[in-house]
Design a protein around this motif. Structure first.
Motif, PDB file in Angstrom:
ATOM      1  N   ILE A 254      -5.872   8.669  -3.675  1.00 43.53           N
ATOM      2  CA  ILE A 254      -6.536   8.505  -4.975  1.00 43.53           C
ATOM      3  C   ILE A 254      -5.555   8.768  -6.116  1.00 43.53           C
ATOM      4  O   ILE A 254      -5.545   8.052  -7.134  1.00 43.53           O
ATOM      5  CB  ILE A 254      -7.756   9.445  -5.075  1.00 43.53           C
ATOM      6  CG1 ILE A 254      -8.841   9.007  -4.076  1.00 43.53           C
ATOM      7  CG2 ILE A 254      -8.310   9.455  -6.491  1.00 43.53           C
ATOM      8  CD1 ILE A 254     -10.009   9.952  -4.000  1.00 43.53           C
TER       9      ILE A 254
ATOM     10  N   TYR B 192      -3.307   5.858  -6.491  1.00 41.76           N
ATOM     11  CA  TYR B 192      -4.060   4.760  -7.105  1.00 41.76           C
ATOM     12  C   TYR B 192      -4.195   4.979  -8.611  1.00 41.76           C
ATOM     13  O   TYR B 192      -4.033   4.040  -9.414  1.00 41.76           O
ATOM     14  CB  TYR B 192      -5.441   4.655  -6.459  1.00 41.76           C
ATOM     15  CG  TYR B 192      -6.322   3.596  -7.085  1.00 41.76           C
ATOM     16  CD1 TYR B 192      -6.177   2.252  -6.751  1.00 41.76           C
ATOM     17  CD2 TYR B 192      -7.299   3.950  -8.025  1.00 41.76           C
ATOM     18  CE1 TYR B 192      -6.979   1.278  -7.331  1.00 41.76           C
ATOM     19  CE2 TYR B 192      -8.099   2.983  -8.612  1.00 41.76           C
ATOM     20  CZ  TYR B 192      -7.940   1.653  -8.259  1.00 41.76           C
ATOM     21  OH  TYR B 192      -8.730   0.696  -8.845  1.00 41.76           O
ATOM     22  N   SER B 193      -4.494   6.212  -9.039  1.00 43.36           N
ATOM     23  CA  SER B 193      -4.626   6.523 -10.467  1.00 43.36           C
ATOM     24  C   SER B 193      -3.310   6.306 -11.194  1.00 43.36           C
ATOM     25  O   SER B 193      -3.285   5.773 -12.321  1.00 43.36           O
ATOM     26  CB  SER B 193      -5.092   7.971 -10.637  1.00 43.36           C
ATOM     27  OG  SER B 193      -6.343   8.186 -10.011  1.00 43.36           O
TER      28      SER B 193
ATOM     29  N   ASN C 134      -0.875   4.258 -10.313  1.00 42.91           N
ATOM     30  CA  ASN C 134      -0.617   2.827 -10.378  1.00 42.91           C
ATOM     31  C   ASN C 134      -1.481   2.149 -11.448  1.00 42.91           C
ATOM     32  O   ASN C 134      -1.024   1.226 -12.147  1.00 42.91           O
ATOM     33  CB  ASN C 134      -0.893   2.202  -9.010  1.00 42.91           C
ATOM     34  CG  ASN C 134      -0.580   0.722  -8.974  1.00 42.91           C
ATOM     35  OD1 ASN C 134       0.576   0.322  -9.075  1.00 42.91           O
ATOM     36  ND2 ASN C 134      -1.612  -0.103  -8.825  1.00 42.91           N
ATOM     37  N   ALA C 135      -2.719   2.648 -11.604  1.00 42.28           N
ATOM     38  CA  ALA C 135      -3.610   2.070 -12.613  1.00 42.28           C
ATOM     39  C   ALA C 135      -3.096   2.328 -14.021  1.00 42.28           C
ATOM     40  O   ALA C 135      -3.280   1.503 -14.936  1.00 42.28           O
ATOM     41  CB  ALA C 135      -5.013   2.649 -12.452  1.00 42.28           C
TER      42      ALA C 135
END
Length: 523
Positions: A106, A109-110, A112-113
């Motif tokens: 997670i 992912y954060s 990369n966002a």
């Protein structure tokens, strides 16, 4: 499972050692870069050192020749099935591990966002990204991310200088290593404290290096205080906001530590040495070569290289090297098979020295082989004789193997002659093979004759002529000198073994000097 618990205990001890050394001796020193490598070394040492062992060999007195290798063990009653705590513990660990892996995914992912799709401004080795989110400034490898609208020009300069230090010195690697350790050892509170110490020391490094490049040191400290209002940050990055701001400001204003205080780094060395000596030394007991002296036969020594049912490939290779190095004997093994318990169930052994050759072939239906040894007799004049020392396990268990020893020469003529003699002497019927063959073209002396699981026993004439002088042992009990072997009904004989020469004296001393006949009767 026990080995895993032992590894965890050792690893935790080493990690605690480095953490205590840092907390009590080094944390207040300004050797920030040295502290960085000290803490990383602690992680590596605690993970690898418990896996390394030092082997120490202790030589023990050898067991007597021809002594049974397998003692009678008391029977053990079957215990009722117990609750399997190992599976419960592994299950709990697996659940925790999966949770933290998901949390790491997670975080990636954060990150990369936040970075994906943003405009990147390249300056030298750094990539600057100006975002709109209300997130504390951070760096991730060469990326430096910040929201310029939240800071003044001077504050932004302080922030960028700080993050440049993180990026330039690759502090992200330290953060990821400590994060992975905290995932693998998530159950260990020492790992989490250690991770916090690594992160805090990285901030000390960045603060110290950034302050050297800035003109207004006090303004930098005010920037630290201002950033504390931004509580949102990405966990796997080096972010400008960190707790313990007070400690960072104190360390920023502290005088440089004196070089003589660097002795504190060496405190762990004696402790690590003690750890290795106490816990990482593996003691291996090896038997000393057996020495047997015989005045009449002029024998100087007898060496036995034992091959047990649990002998590993490395142990067989060690026997090969010792025979070649110390006795100039070639040793070859083949047809090796093992059962589910990793016990030898089949093996062929060939030893050769000049014109002398000895062979042993054993094969069972999945059961462990009879343990045996390579016999090397050294005479006082330097000559050597080789042979196979076999074991008779009929005393300990129901006979399942047939063993026969016979002499043959390398020439076809002698081989046929001796094969005929062996057939006259031994009559054996069994599905299991355990054969020993000894060849010596220069020596026609006799060797051991072992007969087991034999429905019919025939004693050769050469043995009968010497029976009156030989020691007779029936079912483990020595018979008087006038005992007549012929008084025993051949139908009642389970097995017979005939020992001559050094093997007889090695087992029974002077009373066996004329040879020994061992008889096991049917129970």
């Amino acid at each position: 499972m026990d080995s895993i618990f032992i590894y965890i205990a050792k690893s935790t001890f080493l990690l605690l050692l480095f953490y205590c050394a840092y907390s009590f001796l080094l944390r207040k020193e300004t050797f920030f870069n040295s502290n960085r490598w000290f803490l990383l070394s602690g992680l590596i040492v605690s993970a690898i050192l418990p896996l390394l062992t030092y082997t120490k060999v202790i030589w023990t007195e050898a067991t007597p020749l021809l002594e049974s290798f397998q003692p009678n063990l008391p029977s053990v009653e079957k215990e009722a099935p117990q609750f399997n705590w190992n599976q419960i513990i592994l299950g709990i660990y697996g659940i925790g591990f999966i949770i933290f892996i998901i949390k790491l995914a997670i975080d990636f992912y954060s990150l990369n966002a936040i970075i994906k799709g943003k405009k990147v401004q390249q300056q030298a080795d750094f990539k600057f990204i100006d975002i709109n989110e209300n997130i504390a400034p951070f760096s991730y490898f060469e990326y430096i991310v910040y929201n310029s609208s939240l800071y003044t020009a001077s504050e932004l300069e302080n922030i960028i200088e700080h993050e440049k230090v993180h990026s330039d010195q690759n502090h992200t690697i330290d953060v990821l290593i400590s994060r992975f350790f905290s995932i693998i050892f998530w159950f260990n509170p020492i790992v989490w404290l250690y991770k916090k110490a690594i992160t805090q020391n990285l901030e000390f490094i960045a603060d110290s290096e950034a302050a050297k490049k800035l003109l207004d040191k006090k303004a930098y400290q005010y920037t630290l205080l201002k950033i504390t209002t931004h509580e949102n940050c990405v966990a796997i990055t080096n972010h400008f906001y960190q707790s313990l701001i007070k400690k960072r400001i104190v360390m920023l204003n502290k005088n440089q530590s004196k070089k003589r205080n660097s002795w504190k780094y060496y405190v762990v060395i004696p402790a690590l040495a003690a750890f290795v000596l106490l816990f990482q030394v593996e003691v291996i007991a090896k038997e000393k070569p057996q020495i047997v002296t015989d005045k009449e036969s002029n024998i100087a020594s007898v060496d036995v290289f034992k091959i047990r049912k649990n002998s590993t490939d490395s142990e067989l290779n060690e026997i090969k090297n010792n025979l070649q190095k110390n006795h100039n004997i070639k040793f070859e093994v083949s047809n090796i098979k093992r059962n589910a318990s990793n016990q030898l169930t089949s093996i062929s052994v060939d030893v050769k020295r000049g014109k002398q050759q000895a062979t042993s072939v054993q094969s069972t239906d999945g059961e462990a082989i009879n343990e045996f040894g390579i016999l090397v007799i050294t005479y006082k004049n330097g000559d050597k004789k080789i042979g196979i020392q076999t074991e008779d396990n009929s005393k300990n268990k129901e006979p399942k193997k047939a063993t026969s020893n016979k002499l043959k020469t390398k020439t076809e003529k002698n081989a046929n002659t001796n094969s005929t003699n062996s057939t006259k002497t031994n009559s054996i019927t069994s599905t299991t093979v355990n054969t020993v063959v000894i060849t010596d073209t220069d020596d026609k002396s006799s060797t051991n004759v072992v007969i087991t699981s034999n429905p019919k026993v025939v004693v050769s004439n050469s043995v009968k002529t010497k029976m009156n002088m030989q020691l007779v042992v029936v079912d483990g009990e020595e018979m008087p000198s006038n005992f007549d072997v012929n008084s025993i009904n051949p139908k009642n004989i389970e097995s017979m073994s005939v020992y001559t020469g050094v093997n007889a004296t090695a087992k029974y001393g002077e009373k066996g000097s004329q040879g020994v006949i061992e008889i096991e009767t049917k129970k």
